[in-house]
Write a protein that holds these residues in place. Structure first.
Motif, PDB file in Angstrom:
ATOM      1  N   ILE A  10      37.335  43.584  51.630  1.00 46.74           N
ATOM      2  CA  ILE A  10      38.710  43.306  51.200  1.00 46.74           C
ATOM      3  C   ILE A  10      39.347  42.369  52.223  1.00 46.74           C
ATOM      4  O   ILE A  10      39.423  42.701  53.412  1.00 46.74           O
ATOM      5  N   THR A  11      39.786  41.211  51.783  1.00 49.34           N
ATOM      6  CA  THR A  11      40.434  40.279  52.707  1.00 49.34           C
ATOM      7  C   THR A  11      41.906  40.625  52.871  1.00 49.34           C
ATOM      8  O   THR A  11      42.533  41.173  51.961  1.00 49.34           O
ATOM      9  N   GLN A  12      42.465  40.286  54.021  1.00 50.08           N
ATOM     10  CA  GLN A  12      43.841  40.672  54.331  1.00 50.08           C
ATOM     11  C   GLN A  12      44.894  39.851  53.587  1.00 50.08           C
ATOM     12  O   GLN A  12      46.039  40.277  53.447  1.00 50.08           O
ATOM     13  N   GLY A  13      44.527  38.661  53.110  1.00 53.20           N
ATOM     14  CA  GLY A  13      45.511  37.817  52.449  1.00 53.20           C
ATOM     15  C   GLY A  13      46.468  37.183  53.438  1.00 53.20           C
ATOM     16  O   GLY A  13      46.235  37.170  54.650  1.00 53.20           O
ATOM     17  N   CYS A 286      33.344  39.704  42.477  1.00 51.15           N
ATOM     18  CA  CYS A 286      34.593  39.346  43.154  1.00 51.15           C
ATOM     19  C   CYS A 286      35.777  39.533  42.209  1.00 51.15           C
ATOM     20  O   CYS A 286      35.748  39.080  41.059  1.00 51.15           O
ATOM     21  N   THR A 287      36.806  40.214  42.700  1.00 49.23           N
ATOM     22  CA  THR A 287      38.035  40.401  41.944  1.00 49.23           C
ATOM     23  C   THR A 287      39.225  40.130  42.857  1.00 49.23           C
ATOM     24  O   THR A 287      39.081  39.994  44.066  1.00 49.23           O
ATOM     25  N   GLU A 288      40.407  40.055  42.253  1.00 51.18           N
ATOM     26  CA  GLU A 288      41.623  39.862  43.034  1.00 51.18           C
ATOM     27  C   GLU A 288      42.789  40.578  42.376  1.00 51.18           C
ATOM     28  O   GLU A 288      42.777  40.829  41.169  1.00 51.18           O
ATOM     29  N   ALA A 311      41.684  46.340  40.478  1.00 50.26           N
ATOM     30  CA  ALA A 311      40.730  45.295  40.870  1.00 50.26           C
ATOM     31  C   ALA A 311      39.562  45.900  41.643  1.00 50.26           C
ATOM     32  O   ALA A 311      38.406  45.495  41.477  1.00 50.26           O
ATOM     33  N   ILE A 312      39.843  46.899  42.485  1.00 51.10           N
ATOM     34  CA  ILE A 312      38.782  47.578  43.238  1.00 51.10           C
ATOM     35  C   ILE A 312      37.925  48.423  42.306  1.00 51.10           C
ATOM     36  O   ILE A 312      36.688  48.420  42.399  1.00 51.10           O
TER      37      ILE A 312
END
Length: 366
Positions: A10-13, A286-288, A311-312
């Protein structure tokens, strides 16, 4: 995946946006750690700042490389040691660049198969002049530029776009037969493999209001017919107003819209619970979240994390779906026998002769 849980990166954004709030709220539910092992790509210092600002008890274990990930806890992988000033609610080049650094590190690990799925938190692409947006950035990094796209998903709809991020005046020129065919093909395979829909039905919208323009007759309809000849259940082109107004979308598994507002506006109107993004055509799952960095509410602890959690969930489900879909093709059963047959043209097309009776010659003499 061996015997371990599904690992979700999970990226922090954008560090001035709602990324960490989405992450902390999602994993505040203890059952989430039963479903997957999260690996947050970000900065421990920035995460701690958000935790304090939100006044939440978000515990995480700091690691420096993907090999250190442990199940049963929230892993936070340090992507950089630079000092980044956090100004909640303010869009800055520095906060966006911090988000890009985390995304780059995650994509680098993705190529090494360090995790099973990637979920990206919101980034403000306008804050970075050279940043094309997460969908295009990911496609470029993974070598799928022009072959992948972000599909929007809600409880009611799955919407893909033939064109995106274009001015209306440029849309018609961007719609080509190859574009339509490629989007339908990718969408068809995504629905089968990632969503486990055995025979997906895809609706294609028209560009013009009455579905009777040059684009429909010369580009869109022939592309649909080509896909139908290849065994793909594609239908249309449908006039968008009638398609959504008469609820025809209920008969289809996905919709290909011609431009952004044609697909996104009905999606947001009909989807009361929100929507999220699914990246179709990528070699990784990959989702967002369907959110933007939402600077106006960042740090106020009022963000709704529902679409991020969805999304997860979808990323986890897709990992399992791909395993189940790919498994039968991995080790096909060998033939147990070889059929013996004569393939010669003479034998294939020869007309069998009638068998003459044994006493035929005697009958002639008589």
């Amino acid at each position: 995946m061996e015997d371990r849980k599904i690992r979700v990166a999970i990226t922090q954004g954008d560090t001035n946006g709602i990324g960490y709030e989405l992450i902390f709220k999602t994993f505040a539910a203890p059952e989430m750690l039963e479903l997957c092992t999260p690996v947050i790509y970000g900065s421990p210092k920035i995460a701690a700042y958000h935790r304090k600002a939100l006044n939440t008890e978000a515990n995480f274990s700091i690691i420096s490389k993907a090999e250190d990930v442990k199940d049963g806890r929230i892993n936070l992988l340090t992507c950089f040691d630079d000092e980044v000033k956090v100004e909640l609610g303010v869009s800055t080049p520095e906060s966006a660049e911090a988000g890009v650094k985390a995304l780059k590190r995650a994509l680098s690990d993705a190529k090494e198969e360090a995790f099973d799925a990637l979920v990206v938190a919101p980034l403000d692409k306008n804050a970075q002049a050279k940043f094309p947006g997460q969908a295009e950035f990911i496609a470029n990094a993974l070598g799928t530029k022009g072959k992948s796209f972000c599909m929007m998903v809600s409880e009611q709809l799955r919407i893909a776009l033939a064109t995106d991020d274009l001015s209306i005046k440029d849309v018609a020129n961007a719609i080509t037969s190859d574009n339509i065919v490629n989007k339908i093909s990718t969408l068809h395979q995504t629905l089968k493999r990632d969503f486990r829909i055995s025979n997906p039905r895809i609706a294609v919208l028209a560009l013009n209001p009455n579905a009777d323009g040059t684009e429909e007759q010369e580009i869109i309809a022939p592309a649909i017919n080509q896909m139908a000849d290849n065994g793909v259940q594609a239908f249309g082109p449908f006039a968008a107003d009638e398609f959504f107004g008469t609820e025809k979308y209920n008969a289809f598994d996905a919709v290909l819209a011609m431009y952004h507002d044609q697909g996104v506006t009905p999606l947001k109107t009909l989807s009361t619970a929100g929507s999220y993004g699914f990246f179709a055509g990528l070699p990784i799952v990959c989702t967002e979240s369907g959110d933007t960095p939402s600077f106006s509410i960042a740090g106020k602890n009022i963000t709704d994390e529902n679409t991020f959690r969805q999304a997860i969930y979808t990323a986890i489900d897709t990992c399992r779906n791909r395993i189940n879909y790919d498994e039968p093709f991995a080790h096909p059963l060998p033939k147990l026998y070889h059929e013996k047959r004569d393939e010669s043209e003479k034998v294939r097309f020869a007309i069998p002769k009638k068998r003459a009776p044994e006493n035929a010659e005697q009958k002639e003499n008589e």
